[in-house]
Design a protein around this motif. Structure first.
Motif, PDB file in Angstrom:
ATOM      1  N   ARG A 179       0.697  -1.152   0.258  1.00 15.70           N
ATOM      2  CA  ARG A 179       0.156  -0.134  -0.376  1.00 15.70           C
ATOM      3  C   ARG A 179       1.310   1.176  -0.071  1.00 15.70           C
ATOM      4  NH1 ARG A 179      -2.057  -2.191   5.399  1.00 15.70           N
ATOM      5  NH2 ARG A 179      -3.799  -2.093   4.288  1.00 15.70           N
ATOM      6  N   LYS A 180       0.391   2.316   0.013  1.00 20.26           N
ATOM      7  CA  LYS A 180       1.198   3.172  -0.439  1.00 20.26           C
ATOM      8  C   LYS A 180       1.737   3.935   0.645  1.00 20.26           C
ATOM      9  CE  LYS A 180      -0.331   7.648  -2.878  1.00 20.26           C
ATOM     10  NZ  LYS A 180      -1.419   7.821  -3.575  1.00 20.26           N
ATOM     11  N   SER A 185       3.924  -5.166   2.203  1.00 20.89           N
ATOM     12  CA  SER A 185       3.427  -5.614   3.348  1.00 20.89           C
ATOM     13  C   SER A 185       3.913  -7.009   3.939  1.00 20.89           C
ATOM     14  CB  SER A 185       1.381  -6.558   3.025  1.00 20.89           C
ATOM     15  OG  SER A 185       2.315  -7.832   2.088  1.00 20.89           O
ATOM     16  N   TYR A 186       3.906  -7.715   5.314  1.00 24.88           N
ATOM     17  CA  TYR A 186       4.278  -7.956   6.009  1.00 24.88           C
ATOM     18  C   TYR A 186       4.921  -9.387   5.535  1.00 24.88           C
ATOM     19  CZ  TYR A 186       5.334 -12.469   9.251  1.00 24.88           C
ATOM     20  OH  TYR A 186       5.041 -13.501  10.215  1.00 24.88           O
ATOM     21  N   HIS A 187       3.808  -9.902   4.745  1.00 22.81           N
ATOM     22  CA  HIS A 187       3.656 -11.151   4.019  1.00 22.81           C
ATOM     23  C   HIS A 187       4.547 -11.047   3.351  1.00 22.81           C
ATOM     24  CE1 HIS A 187       0.255 -12.993   6.320  1.00 22.81           C
ATOM     25  NE2 HIS A 187      -0.238 -12.261   5.629  1.00 22.81           N
ATOM     26  N   LEU A 188       4.805  -9.918   2.821  1.00 17.36           N
ATOM     27  CA  LEU A 188       5.531 -10.263   1.347  1.00 17.36           C
ATOM     28  C   LEU A 188       7.108  -9.802   1.322  1.00 17.36           C
ATOM     29  CD1 LEU A 188       5.855  -9.764  -1.781  1.00 17.36           C
ATOM     30  CD2 LEU A 188       5.742  -6.968  -2.116  1.00 17.36           C
ATOM     31  N   ALA A 189       7.073  -9.013   2.604  1.00 18.48           N
ATOM     32  CA  ALA A 189       8.679  -8.898   2.936  1.00 18.48           C
ATOM     33  C   ALA A 189       9.541  -9.814   3.692  1.00 18.48           C
ATOM     34  CB  ALA A 189       8.560  -7.540   3.731  1.00 18.48           C
ATOM     35  N   SER A 190       8.644 -10.459   4.719  1.00 16.29           N
ATOM     36  CA  SER A 190       9.338 -11.368   4.817  1.00 16.29           C
ATOM     37  C   SER A 190       9.505 -12.656   4.558  1.00 16.29           C
ATOM     38  CB  SER A 190       7.841 -12.100   6.289  1.00 16.29           C
ATOM     39  OG  SER A 190       8.471 -12.623   6.975  1.00 16.29           O
TER      40      SER A 190
END
Ligand code: GLU
Length: 283
Positions: A179-180, A185-190
């Motif tokens: 999101r801006k 998100s936590y999911h993608l980054a982690s």
């Protein structure tokens, strides 16, 4: 073996974090492996440097050391953006312009493991409408779960000591990947970080087991390796509820300042021995 501890610097660490870090640290050291630290500071509005400093002081007090420099998610935004671009180019994400109120007002918003399941309002917008609105309106990027699941097929992971667990990402619906105000998100980054850091064993609390459904799916879509997981029991207070950052009494800073020996505490936690009034529970 390479494990990690990944605190979000949005509050003080508490006994639950201490148990988690001790589990991950002890697993790596017992196997002659490495232990890394990652600072999950992607949420610029809630992350604070004094919490980073406090967390490092807590770990030193517990006698925990780590290999290499801590990884900072805030330094890896380009990597997250590249993965999102890849998913976008392959048609797995779409822009969503709904506000929280829009979603809450939708009658067809059942709850899944990550909260309300997105009703899909923006999924079917035409390419022209998307392009026009992306240029003009605030938006987030959502995973088209049905397409993603169709591409990935059946998924499972190894839960250490318990065999294989089937992943059920579809139950989460079209989750937000960026999101801006939080570019991943936590999911993608982690998921990206665990792969980039070469983590072989993700040791974390059982409250995150549902997230692993999503992480396993992202690994398949982004062609990343799947680590072994261990979702450990959660530290609960006298009320039987798991500790939260608001439980000041269990904060490591308060224990540290009360003169408690952190290394003795760490050794106790490594043996599943908790201070009086606390217990380990599986949700
Ligand atoms: N920053 C996340 C948390 O504190 C890390 C979760 C994980 O270990 O994947 O909940």
């Amino acid at each position: 073996m390479l494990t990690r501890f990944a605190p979000s610097p949005t509050g003080e660490l508490h006994l639950g974090h201490a148990y988690s870090v001790v589990c991950a640290y002890a697993a790596a050291r017992a196997a002659g492996g490495d232990f890394r630290l990652r600072i999950d500071d992607i949420d610029g509005s809630r992350s604070r440097e004094d919490y980073v400093a406090g967390s490092l002081a807590d770990l030193a007090w517990l006698g925990i050391d780590w290999d290499g420099a801590p990884v900072r998610q805030s330094n890896r935004l380009g990597c997250y953006a590249a993965a999102l671009d890849d998913l976008r180019a392959r048609g797995f994400v779409y822009p969503c312009f709904c506000t929280r109120a829009d979603i809450a007002a939708s009658l067809s918003a059942p709850h899944g493991p990550s909260g309300a399941i997105y009703p899909g309002t923006c999924r079917g917008l035409s390419a022209a409408t998307r392009d026009r609105r992306v240029a003009a309106e605030p938006h987030c990027w959502r995973l088209d779960m049905a397409r993603a699941v169709a591409e990935a097929g059946d998924l499972a992971w190894e839960e250490q000591g318990q065999g294989h667990r089937v992943a059920d990402p579809a139950a989460h619906g079209d989750i937000v990947l960026a999101r801006k105000d939080a570019p991943a998100s936590y999911h993608l980054a982690s998921t990206l970080d665990d792969a980039a850091m070469g983590i072989t064993h993700v040791v974390r609390g059982a409250d995150l087991i549902a997230s692993t459904d999503v992480h396993r799916l992202l690994q398949a879509l982004l062609r990343l390796p799947t680590p072994i997981y261990r979702h450990h029991a959660l530290v609960c207070g006298a009320d039987g509820k798991r500790l939260a950052k608001r439980d000041a009494a269990a904060s490591l800073k308060s224990l540290r300042e009360a003169g408690i020996d952190g290394r003795v505490l760490a050794a106790d936690l490594a043996g599943d021995r908790l201070p009086a009034g606390y217990s380990l529970q599986n949700p």
